[in-house]
Design a protein around this motif. Structure first.
Motif, PDB file in Angstrom:
ATOM      1  N   ILE A  87      13.026   5.563  -2.318  1.00  0.00           N
ATOM      2  CA  ILE A  87      14.453   4.914  -2.070  1.00  0.00           C
ATOM      3  C   ILE A  87      14.455   4.367  -0.674  1.00  0.00           C
ATOM      4  O   ILE A  87      14.652   3.097  -0.501  1.00  0.00           O
ATOM      5  N   ILE A  88      13.955   4.804   0.234  1.00  0.00           N
ATOM      6  CA  ILE A  88      13.810   4.411   1.581  1.00  0.00           C
ATOM      7  C   ILE A  88      12.798   3.024   1.359  1.00  0.00           C
ATOM      8  O   ILE A  88      13.184   2.063   2.243  1.00  0.00           O
ATOM      9  N   LEU A  89      11.858   3.137   0.760  1.00  0.00           N
ATOM     10  CA  LEU A  89      10.645   2.288   0.821  1.00  0.00           C
ATOM     11  C   LEU A  89      11.439   0.893   0.091  1.00  0.00           C
ATOM     12  O   LEU A  89      11.470  -0.144   0.394  1.00  0.00           O
ATOM     13  N   LEU A  90      12.052   1.170  -1.141  1.00  0.00           N
ATOM     14  CA  LEU A  90      12.735   0.003  -1.911  1.00  0.00           C
ATOM     15  C   LEU A  90      13.820  -0.570  -0.889  1.00  0.00           C
ATOM     16  O   LEU A  90      14.021  -1.778  -0.771  1.00  0.00           O
ATOM     17  N   ALA A 102       0.758  -1.433  -0.005  1.00  0.00           N
ATOM     18  CA  ALA A 102      -0.084   0.006  -0.021  1.00  0.00           C
ATOM     19  C   ALA A 102       0.708   1.178  -0.172  1.00  0.00           C
ATOM     20  O   ALA A 102       0.512   2.278  -0.752  1.00  0.00           O
ATOM     21  N   VAL A 103       2.022   1.277   0.886  1.00  0.00           N
ATOM     22  CA  VAL A 103       2.840   2.486   0.924  1.00  0.00           C
ATOM     23  C   VAL A 103       3.512   2.583  -0.368  1.00  0.00           C
ATOM     24  O   VAL A 103       3.787   3.624  -0.922  1.00  0.00           O
ATOM     25  N   PHE A 104       3.954   1.501  -0.765  1.00  0.00           N
ATOM     26  CA  PHE A 104       4.931   1.571  -2.242  1.00  0.00           C
ATOM     27  C   PHE A 104       3.890   1.942  -3.335  1.00  0.00           C
ATOM     28  O   PHE A 104       4.403   3.080  -3.950  1.00  0.00           O
ATOM     29  N   VAL A 105       2.600   1.746  -3.296  1.00  0.00           N
ATOM     30  CA  VAL A 105       1.685   2.228  -4.439  1.00  0.00           C
ATOM     31  C   VAL A 105       1.541   3.711  -4.211  1.00  0.00           C
ATOM     32  O   VAL A 105       1.609   4.777  -5.280  1.00  0.00           O
TER      33      VAL A 105
END
Length: 248
Positions: free
Chosen positions: A186-189, A14-17
């Motif tokens: 970047i942080i999420l990846l 969800a956060v990535f999207v």
């Protein structure tokens, strides 16, 4: 326990999207000329935020930066710049389909970038267009300050903003110029990689699972995603098909 197992991957997806959508929506508002890079993304008004607005005599100018203005009772079509007279006649001055970047002063990039919107409507011997000059001014978030030739075929709008100040080019400049969405992406990846690798190692070394794809954390969840997407698409298609045929 099963609910907790699904919580992390669901939240990550969800956060990535959300971050990805925010990131990509801002990427069409940058301009690079030589060693100078400009990022006007923070000036783009989103839906519900209202347009950049200037009142000049009996004319009301509305613009957006790298996006469309909001529709109102006077101007009901999508465009990026328009003005209307006190009695409501709407004049479209430019659209995002005809958008061109440049420099205010080609000899001095530090002055700031310019953004030209134009239309296909003929005006005298040319087409109607508007040029927005984003003049570099430190400490000023942004505000249109002057409209020159407000009802002519070529209108110039002066816009003082710190985002009109160039960033250094090259790798260093690109890093310094990262937007908030870029940093979050970047942080999420990185978090996703740590989650997958860390979970794999834990399942392999601690839980003594075989070192294959089944050792990935919450593998059953990831394996179900294609089927869930397919079911969701089929359900949506069915509802739209029924609606188009007059169903409820």
């Amino acid at each position: 326990r099963p609910k907790a197992m699904f919580m992390w991957p669901t939240a990550l997806v969800a956060v990535f999207v959300l971050v990805y959508l925010g990131y990509t929506s801002a990427q069409d508002c940058t301009y690079t000329n030589g060693d100078s890079k400009f990022d006007l993304s923070p000036l783009k008004r989103r839906s519900g935020e209202g347009d950049w607005h200037m009142a000049v005599e009996m004319y009301n100018w509305h613009i957006n930066v790298c996006g469309n203005t909001e529709k109102n009772e006077f101007c009901t079509s999508e465009n990026s710049a328009y003005y209307y007279l006190w009695y409501g006649t709407c004049i479209i001055a430019g659209t995002t389909n005809n958008m061109k970047w440049g420099l205010i002063d080609s000899n001095t990039p530090a002055t700031g970038p310019s953004l030209t919107y134009s239309t296909s409507e003929s005006c005298m011997s040319s087409v109607r267009s508007v040029v927005i000059n984003f003049r570099c001014k430190s400490g000023v978030v942004g505000q249109p300050t002057q409209v020159n030739n407000p009802t002519g075929c070529l209108t110039t709008i002066e816009f003082d903003t710190m985002y009109g100040c160039p960033k250094a080019g090259g790798v260093k400049g690109d890093i310094e110029g990262l937007s908030g969405g870029s940093i979050l992406l970047i942080i999420l990846l990185v978090a996703v990689v740590v989650y997958l690798v860390g979970g794999f190692v834990v399942n392999w070394k601690v839980r003594h699972m075989d070192p294959n794809v089944q050792a990935l954390p919450n593998i059953s969840f990831w394996q179900e995603i294609p089927g869930l997407v397919k079911d969701g698409a089929a359900f949506t298609y069915g509802k739209l098909h029924a609606r188009l045929r007059g169903g409820n």
